[in-house]
Design a protein around this motif. Structure first.
Motif, PDB file in Angstrom:
ATOM      1  N   ASP A 153      43.882   5.814  26.572  1.00  0.00           N
ATOM      2  CA  ASP A 153      43.751   6.695  27.446  1.00  0.00           C
ATOM      3  C   ASP A 153      44.757   6.122  28.926  1.00  0.00           C
ATOM      4  O   ASP A 153      45.139   4.958  28.552  1.00  0.00           O
ATOM      5  N   SER A 154      44.899   6.751  29.007  1.00  0.00           N
ATOM      6  CA  SER A 154      45.506   6.617  30.564  1.00  0.00           C
ATOM      7  C   SER A 154      44.865   6.836  32.103  1.00  0.00           C
ATOM      8  O   SER A 154      43.365   7.948  32.049  1.00  0.00           O
ATOM      9  N   ASN A 155      44.132   5.931  32.697  1.00  0.00           N
ATOM     10  CA  ASN A 155      43.429   5.563  33.918  1.00  0.00           C
ATOM     11  C   ASN A 155      44.639   5.306  34.704  1.00  0.00           C
ATOM     12  O   ASN A 155      45.624   5.122  35.090  1.00  0.00           O
ATOM     13  N   THR A 156      43.607   5.131  36.096  1.00  0.00           N
ATOM     14  CA  THR A 156      44.483   5.326  38.021  1.00  0.00           C
ATOM     15  C   THR A 156      43.539   4.756  38.764  1.00  0.00           C
ATOM     16  O   THR A 156      44.033   4.514  39.834  1.00  0.00           O
ATOM     17  N   ASN A 157      42.814   3.065  38.520  1.00  0.00           N
ATOM     18  CA  ASN A 157      41.408   2.628  39.300  1.00  0.00           C
ATOM     19  C   ASN A 157      42.171   1.614  39.202  1.00  0.00           C
ATOM     20  O   ASN A 157      41.173   0.593  39.433  1.00  0.00           O
ATOM     21  N   GLN A 158      43.923   1.160  39.310  1.00  0.00           N
ATOM     22  CA  GLN A 158      43.743  -0.752  39.292  1.00  0.00           C
ATOM     23  C   GLN A 158      44.223  -0.500  40.849  1.00  0.00           C
ATOM     24  O   GLN A 158      45.272  -2.142  40.533  1.00  0.00           O
ATOM     25  N   GLY A 159      44.279   0.941  41.208  1.00  0.00           N
ATOM     26  CA  GLY A 159      44.564  -0.567  43.238  1.00  0.00           C
ATOM     27  C   GLY A 159      46.311  -0.456  43.217  1.00  0.00           C
ATOM     28  O   GLY A 159      46.638  -0.179  42.157  1.00  0.00           O
ATOM     29  N   ALA A 160      46.451  -1.739  43.883  1.00  0.00           N
ATOM     30  CA  ALA A 160      47.843  -1.751  44.203  1.00  0.00           C
ATOM     31  C   ALA A 160      48.343  -2.649  43.035  1.00  0.00           C
ATOM     32  O   ALA A 160      49.774  -3.495  43.236  1.00  0.00           O
ATOM     33  N   GLY A 201      41.682   4.956  46.424  1.00  0.00           N
ATOM     34  CA  GLY A 201      42.091   3.847  46.096  1.00  0.00           C
ATOM     35  C   GLY A 201      43.388   4.265  44.672  1.00  0.00           C
ATOM     36  O   GLY A 201      43.585   3.186  43.651  1.00  0.00           O
ATOM     37  N   THR A 202      43.059   5.472  44.231  1.00  0.00           N
ATOM     38  CA  THR A 202      43.376   6.067  42.917  1.00  0.00           C
ATOM     39  C   THR A 202      45.421   5.484  42.752  1.00  0.00           C
ATOM     40  O   THR A 202      45.826   5.260  44.099  1.00  0.00           O
ATOM     41  N   SER A 203      46.369   5.269  41.588  1.00  0.00           N
ATOM     42  CA  SER A 203      46.931   4.408  42.119  1.00  0.00           C
ATOM     43  C   SER A 203      47.501   5.163  40.706  1.00  0.00           C
ATOM     44  O   SER A 203      47.465   5.357  39.756  1.00  0.00           O
ATOM     45  N   GLY A 204      48.956   4.440  39.993  1.00  0.00           N
ATOM     46  CA  GLY A 204      49.567   4.270  39.229  1.00  0.00           C
ATOM     47  C   GLY A 204      49.055   4.347  37.822  1.00  0.00           C
ATOM     48  O   GLY A 204      48.104   3.781  37.838  1.00  0.00           O
ATOM     49  N   GLY A 205      49.323   5.177  36.856  1.00  0.00           N
ATOM     50  CA  GLY A 205      48.480   5.409  35.304  1.00  0.00           C
ATOM     51  C   GLY A 205      48.668   4.068  34.914  1.00  0.00           C
ATOM     52  O   GLY A 205      49.833   3.224  34.511  1.00  0.00           O
ATOM     53  N   TYR A 206      47.824   3.523  33.716  1.00  0.00           N
ATOM     54  CA  TYR A 206      47.921   2.403  32.792  1.00  0.00           C
ATOM     55  C   TYR A 206      46.898   2.674  31.733  1.00  0.00           C
ATOM     56  O   TYR A 206      46.912   3.156  31.453  1.00  0.00           O
ATOM     57  N   MET A 207      46.719   2.244  30.732  1.00  0.00           N
ATOM     58  CA  MET A 207      46.859   2.437  29.497  1.00  0.00           C
ATOM     59  C   MET A 207      45.452   1.137  29.555  1.00  0.00           C
ATOM     60  O   MET A 207      45.466   0.075  29.862  1.00  0.00           O
TER      61      MET A 207
END
Length: 329
Positions: A153-160, A201-207
């Motif tokens: 999936d795509s998530n956005t909780n990776q911070g900086a 703290g939402t950031s860019g999407g990741y797998m």
């Protein structure tokens, strides 16, 4: 919250199987809404808006891969899957929260199909044009008479700790926007940039790797590759990654299994895994494992260059740059 960190103790299986007694085992996805998904790709690999240190593993350097993938993207036979959701300027479906994305790529009937173009207005982009790359996850868990397919999936909780994208922009460097910020995730999956409340703290999407964490087996035998790359992201812990590619002889014969370097710890730096296919072979799968059982890592910027166009274009460029084969301990 989905389990992304534990090895599931139950038996692993693939799609629909039969028990030794002849009884059918029903295959179901993790999400009832599973279906074929279409997303676009971009030409920029690891733009690195946070200026993270990036360790390189594999036979192709990041510098060479950036040129190769950009060239392939321009030519319509390669690119980078950046996992950016629609509210971030990408084409992945918006998620209902920062940590639980929409389950996709559950099996061969519900793959992730990738194009090199998109259409629509800002915040509502959708993939368009022909599919140049397609893959799915083949892992599943058997519990009694039910097989549950694992997903991504795509998530956005990776911070900086990201190597591409921002919390509300696909290209925060060019757009001049922040890498992280507050977002209001309002059901049904309609996040809005907030800046005051919402999820900070939402950031860019990741797998994200959903369900059982290891192995995560990505299959792309219908669109074989000449090059595969992906980047593991630091997440405030020490977790190891080993990626093994399945390569098929172009002229026919038995598959071979080629690791990208060796088992590598992901700690405070991102790790780029980049590998060109062996001469005479094409890449039809990638298996991501964490051999030391410390939990699965998070990944971004899945880079691909398709066969057959890659055969001459990619190898010619790599040969000219003298960067094709880089041995690492």
């Amino acid at each position: 919250m989905k389990n992304r960190n534990l090895i599931h103790p139950l038996t692993k299986a693939i799609t629909f199987v039969f028990t030794a007694l002849g009884g059918a085992v029903l295959s179901v996805p993790n999400s009832a809404s599973a279906a074929a998904t279409f997303v676009d790709s971009v030409g920029a690999l690891n733009p690195n808006p946070s200026n993270l240190a990036i360790v390189e593993v594999g036979n192709t350097s990041l510098a060479a891969a950036r040129i190769l993938v950009s060239t392939a993207f321009t030519g319509g036979y390669g690119g980078v899957v950046d996992f950016q959701q629609q509210f971030q300027g990408g084409t992945f479906q918006n998620a209902p929260s920062s940590i639980n994305g929409v389950d996709i790529a559950t099996d061969s009937a519900n793959p992730l199909n990738v194009t090199t173009s998109s259409s629509g207005s800002a915040g509502n982009l959708v993939a368009s044009g022909p599919v140049v790359f397609s893959f799915y996850r083949s892992d599943a868990i058997t519990a009694g008479s039910v097989v549950t397919n694992d997903n991504i999936d795509s998530n956005t909780n990776q911070g900086a700790n990201i190597i591409s994208g921002g919390y509300k922009s696909r290209d925060p460097i060019a757009a001049g926007t922040s890498v992280t910020g507050s977002v209001l995730f309002a059901p049904p999956a309609a996040p809005l940039p907030d800046g005051i409340g919402g999820t900070a703290g939402t950031s860019g999407g990741y797998m994200g790797i959903t369900g059982a964490a290891s192995p995560a087996t990505l299959v792309f035998d219908t669109t074989p590759l000449g090059f595969f790359g992906i980047t593991a992201l630091p997440r405030g812990s020490s977790r190891d990654t080993l990626i093994t590619l399945t390569q098929r002889p172009i002229g026919g014969g038995a598959n071979i299994f080629v690791p990208i370097g060796t088992t590598t710890l992901v700690t405070t730096s991102a790790v780029f895994f980049g590998q060109a296919a062996d001469p005479g072979y094409e890449i039809i799968g990638a298996t991501i494992t964490n051999p030391n059982f410390g939990g699965q890592n998070r990944y971004d910027d899945l880079a691909f260059i398709a066969i057959p166009e890659t055969s001459s274009a990619m190898l010619g460029l790599l040969g000219g740059m003298a960067l094709l084969r880089r041995r690492r301990a």
